[in-house]
Design a protein around this motif. Sequence first.
Motif, PDB file in Angstrom:
ATOM      1  N   ASP A  64      46.227 -15.695 -41.817  1.00 36.53           N
ATOM      2  CA  ASP A  64      46.731 -16.736 -42.029  1.00 36.53           C
ATOM      3  C   ASP A  64      47.855 -16.831 -41.887  1.00 36.53           C
ATOM      4  O   ASP A  64      48.889 -16.376 -42.305  1.00 36.53           O
ATOM      5  CB  ASP A  64      46.388 -17.714 -43.797  1.00 36.53           C
ATOM      6  CG  ASP A  64      46.629 -18.789 -43.155  1.00 36.53           C
ATOM      7  OD1 ASP A  64      47.075 -19.808 -42.741  1.00 36.53           O
ATOM      8  OD2 ASP A  64      45.528 -19.801 -44.094  1.00 36.53           O
ATOM      9  N   LEU A  65      47.907 -17.793 -40.920  1.00 37.19           N
ATOM     10  CA  LEU A  65      49.484 -17.735 -39.953  1.00 37.19           C
ATOM     11  C   LEU A  65      49.403 -19.380 -39.612  1.00 37.19           C
ATOM     12  O   LEU A  65      50.292 -19.578 -38.259  1.00 37.19           O
ATOM     13  CB  LEU A  65      49.578 -16.842 -38.702  1.00 37.19           C
ATOM     14  CG  LEU A  65      49.526 -15.479 -38.641  1.00 37.19           C
ATOM     15  CD1 LEU A  65      49.415 -14.524 -37.426  1.00 37.19           C
ATOM     16  CD2 LEU A  65      50.336 -14.421 -39.698  1.00 37.19           C
ATOM     17  N   SER A  66      48.884 -20.103 -40.438  1.00 35.54           N
ATOM     18  CA  SER A  66      48.879 -21.524 -39.630  1.00 35.54           C
ATOM     19  C   SER A  66      49.958 -22.325 -40.816  1.00 35.54           C
ATOM     20  O   SER A  66      51.059 -21.735 -41.360  1.00 35.54           O
ATOM     21  CB  SER A  66      47.470 -22.081 -40.497  1.00 35.54           C
ATOM     22  OG  SER A  66      47.634 -22.203 -42.004  1.00 35.54           O
ATOM     23  N   ASN A  67      50.469 -23.257 -39.342  1.00 37.69           N
ATOM     24  CA  ASN A  67      51.365 -23.880 -39.222  1.00 37.69           C
ATOM     25  C   ASN A  67      53.190 -23.536 -39.541  1.00 37.69           C
ATOM     26  O   ASN A  67      53.567 -23.604 -40.676  1.00 37.69           O
ATOM     27  CB  ASN A  67      51.428 -24.836 -41.124  1.00 37.69           C
ATOM     28  CG  ASN A  67      50.444 -25.311 -41.157  1.00 37.69           C
ATOM     29  OD1 ASN A  67      50.858 -26.741 -40.916  1.00 37.69           O
ATOM     30  ND2 ASN A  67      49.181 -25.632 -41.450  1.00 37.69           N
ATOM     31  N   ASN A  68      53.153 -22.754 -38.523  1.00 35.87           N
ATOM     32  CA  ASN A  68      53.927 -22.158 -38.387  1.00 35.87           C
ATOM     33  C   ASN A  68      54.686 -22.777 -36.608  1.00 35.87           C
ATOM     34  O   ASN A  68      53.971 -23.393 -36.303  1.00 35.87           O
ATOM     35  CB  ASN A  68      54.191 -21.023 -38.337  1.00 35.87           C
ATOM     36  CG  ASN A  68      54.174 -20.285 -39.329  1.00 35.87           C
ATOM     37  OD1 ASN A  68      55.665 -19.702 -40.514  1.00 35.87           O
ATOM     38  ND2 ASN A  68      52.926 -19.443 -40.252  1.00 35.87           N
ATOM     39  N   ALA A  69      55.513 -22.092 -36.016  1.00 33.14           N
ATOM     40  CA  ALA A  69      56.094 -21.899 -34.836  1.00 33.14           C
ATOM     41  C   ALA A  69      55.642 -21.043 -34.093  1.00 33.14           C
ATOM     42  O   ALA A  69      56.688 -20.755 -32.854  1.00 33.14           O
ATOM     43  CB  ALA A  69      57.767 -22.494 -34.820  1.00 33.14           C
ATOM     44  N   LEU A  70      54.602 -20.624 -33.890  1.00 27.74           N
ATOM     45  CA  LEU A  70      54.274 -19.257 -33.199  1.00 27.74           C
ATOM     46  C   LEU A  70      54.247 -19.401 -32.365  1.00 27.74           C
ATOM     47  O   LEU A  70      53.762 -20.345 -31.494  1.00 27.74           O
ATOM     48  CB  LEU A  70      53.659 -18.054 -33.742  1.00 27.74           C
ATOM     49  CG  LEU A  70      53.423 -18.382 -35.686  1.00 27.74           C
ATOM     50  CD1 LEU A  70      52.170 -16.779 -36.164  1.00 27.74           C
ATOM     51  CD2 LEU A  70      54.684 -16.918 -35.608  1.00 27.74           C
ATOM     52  N   SER A  71      54.422 -18.758 -30.510  1.00 29.62           N
ATOM     53  CA  SER A  71      54.530 -18.547 -29.563  1.00 29.62           C
ATOM     54  C   SER A  71      53.290 -17.903 -28.881  1.00 29.62           C
ATOM     55  O   SER A  71      53.068 -16.947 -29.235  1.00 29.62           O
ATOM     56  CB  SER A  71      55.209 -19.244 -28.852  1.00 29.62           C
ATOM     57  OG  SER A  71      56.235 -18.420 -28.326  1.00 29.62           O
ATOM     58  N   GLY A  72      53.368 -17.871 -27.152  1.00 33.95           N
ATOM     59  CA  GLY A  72      52.574 -16.761 -26.550  1.00 33.95           C
ATOM     60  C   GLY A  72      50.988 -16.229 -26.848  1.00 33.95           C
ATOM     61  O   GLY A  72      50.179 -17.280 -26.813  1.00 33.95           O
ATOM     62  N   GLU A  73      50.859 -15.650 -26.401  1.00 30.69           N
ATOM     63  CA  GLU A  73      49.048 -14.857 -26.516  1.00 30.69           C
ATOM     64  C   GLU A  73      48.002 -14.729 -27.961  1.00 30.69           C
ATOM     65  O   GLU A  73      49.463 -13.684 -28.733  1.00 30.69           O
ATOM     66  CB  GLU A  73      48.468 -14.496 -25.255  1.00 30.69           C
ATOM     67  CG  GLU A  73      49.080 -15.288 -24.001  1.00 30.69           C
ATOM     68  CD  GLU A  73      48.190 -14.159 -22.689  1.00 30.69           C
ATOM     69  OE1 GLU A  73      48.273 -13.142 -23.045  1.00 30.69           O
ATOM     70  OE2 GLU A  73      48.389 -14.938 -21.269  1.00 30.69           O
ATOM     71  N   ILE A  74      47.059 -15.090 -28.244  1.00 34.04           N
ATOM     72  CA  ILE A  74      46.909 -14.385 -29.095  1.00 34.04           C
ATOM     73  C   ILE A  74      46.748 -12.520 -28.677  1.00 34.04           C
ATOM     74  O   ILE A  74      46.126 -12.099 -27.797  1.00 34.04           O
ATOM     75  CB  ILE A  74      45.472 -14.899 -29.703  1.00 34.04           C
ATOM     76  CG1 ILE A  74      45.253 -16.562 -29.834  1.00 34.04           C
ATOM     77  CG2 ILE A  74      44.806 -14.313 -30.681  1.00 34.04           C
ATOM     78  CD1 ILE A  74      44.556 -17.085 -30.093  1.00 34.04           C
ATOM     79  N   PRO A  75      46.874 -11.946 -29.856  1.00 30.60           N
ATOM     80  CA  PRO A  75      46.900 -10.524 -29.107  1.00 30.60           C
ATOM     81  C   PRO A  75      45.225  -9.423 -28.716  1.00 30.60           C
ATOM     82  O   PRO A  75      44.644 -10.130 -29.158  1.00 30.60           O
ATOM     83  CB  PRO A  75      47.552  -9.581 -30.861  1.00 30.60           C
ATOM     84  CG  PRO A  75      47.855  -9.935 -31.334  1.00 30.60           C
ATOM     85  CD  PRO A  75      47.132 -12.021 -30.975  1.00 30.60           C
ATOM     86  N   ARG A  76      45.103  -9.161 -27.650  1.00 31.92           N
ATOM     87  CA  ARG A  76      44.557  -8.733 -26.907  1.00 31.92           C
ATOM     88  C   ARG A  76      43.336  -8.119 -27.476  1.00 31.92           C
ATOM     89  O   ARG A  76      42.062  -8.336 -27.123  1.00 31.92           O
ATOM     90  CB  ARG A  76      44.449  -8.524 -25.503  1.00 31.92           C
ATOM     91  CG  ARG A  76      45.327  -9.221 -24.813  1.00 31.92           C
ATOM     92  CD  ARG A  76      44.083 -10.189 -23.716  1.00 31.92           C
ATOM     93  NE  ARG A  76      45.133 -11.625 -23.121  1.00 31.92           N
ATOM     94  CZ  ARG A  76      44.660 -13.021 -22.391  1.00 31.92           C
ATOM     95  NH1 ARG A  76      42.800 -13.246 -23.179  1.00 31.92           N
ATOM     96  NH2 ARG A  76      44.916 -13.560 -22.097  1.00 31.92           N
ATOM     97  N   ASP A  77      44.163  -7.439 -28.883  1.00 31.99           N
ATOM     98  CA  ASP A  77      43.013  -6.550 -29.417  1.00 31.99           C
ATOM     99  C   ASP A  77      42.601  -6.492 -30.978  1.00 31.99           C
ATOM    100  O   ASP A  77      42.207  -6.377 -31.040  1.00 31.99           O
ATOM    101  CB  ASP A  77      43.331  -5.016 -29.453  1.00 31.99           C
ATOM    102  CG  ASP A  77      43.608  -4.547 -27.846  1.00 31.99           C
ATOM    103  OD1 ASP A  77      42.988  -4.789 -27.045  1.00 31.99           O
ATOM    104  OD2 ASP A  77      45.085  -3.808 -28.151  1.00 31.99           O
ATOM    105  N   ILE A  78      42.218  -7.818 -30.405  1.00 40.46           N
ATOM    106  CA  ILE A  78      42.638  -8.872 -32.222  1.00 40.46           C
ATOM    107  C   ILE A  78      40.306  -8.415 -32.443  1.00 40.46           C
ATOM    108  O   ILE A  78      40.518  -8.183 -33.466  1.00 40.46           O
ATOM    109  CB  ILE A  78      42.752 -10.049 -32.544  1.00 40.46           C
ATOM    110  CG1 ILE A  78      43.159 -10.652 -33.502  1.00 40.46           C
ATOM    111  CG2 ILE A  78      41.605 -10.849 -30.861  1.00 40.46           C
ATOM    112  CD1 ILE A  78      43.190 -11.812 -33.601  1.00 40.46           C
ATOM    113  N   GLY A  79      40.462  -7.837 -31.261  1.00 37.99           N
ATOM    114  CA  GLY A  79      38.520  -7.679 -31.351  1.00 37.99           C
ATOM    115  C   GLY A  79      38.902  -6.251 -32.295  1.00 37.99           C
ATOM    116  O   GLY A  79      37.823  -6.261 -32.942  1.00 37.99           O
TER     117      GLY A  79
END
Length: 237
Positions: A64-79
Amino acid sequence: MEKDPIRTNWKDFYIDHLMVEWQGKVNEFTSTLGLVKTIDLSGNYLTGQIPYEITNLHDLLVLDLSNNALSGEIPRDIGQMTKVLTLNLSRNMFSGEIPSTMSQLDSLNDLDVSYNNLSGRVPLSTQLQSFAAERFTGNIGLCGVPTTKRCLEDEDLGVPNVSESVDDGKSMDELWRWFYIGGATGFATAFWIGCSALLLNRRLRHAFFHFYDSLKDWVYVKVAVFIAKLQRELARA
């Protein structure tokens, strides 16, 4: 779990090294970090990108990383995080497409990527298409099921929009409703017209009752003959 208040950028951390303060005692996790089941850093002021090394936590169940100011792309290997059950990345500034490898998260039962800057088609999988459209809302460039926006290639192929399909279903229900209303109204009107004609027209009334009596006698004779024939057949048996 507390992070160093001075380090608010993900790039300042190494995924295999974590300091955890619990009941006033600070513990350092290195080789045992792979045993972590839950990471909840929601509602902080984290910035920067998610380190791709986080996808090495194959036994992680909740992220759970919600309600922050994170940017960029979601990691490609999240699978690779095949055991994750809850993934909440909502209300950040993530951009780019949802990684196609996310379709491999067969155990995922709670996903929320709403209110980011994601774009492109939602990857096709049994899990991702089962979530409500609200879990993807707030991403203007996102398209495909379960969102209500069609992708450009779908428009070229004539694939109906989700919202259009819902509207078509409602229109069909409305059509059937008016069909039943019209049928009931027509029957009632015809019934009262017939009754009025019989009451006001003596000749028509006599003709109707004469026909009714003749029909009744005909039915009576047919039934009587059938019963007599049936009794004879039973007597012979």
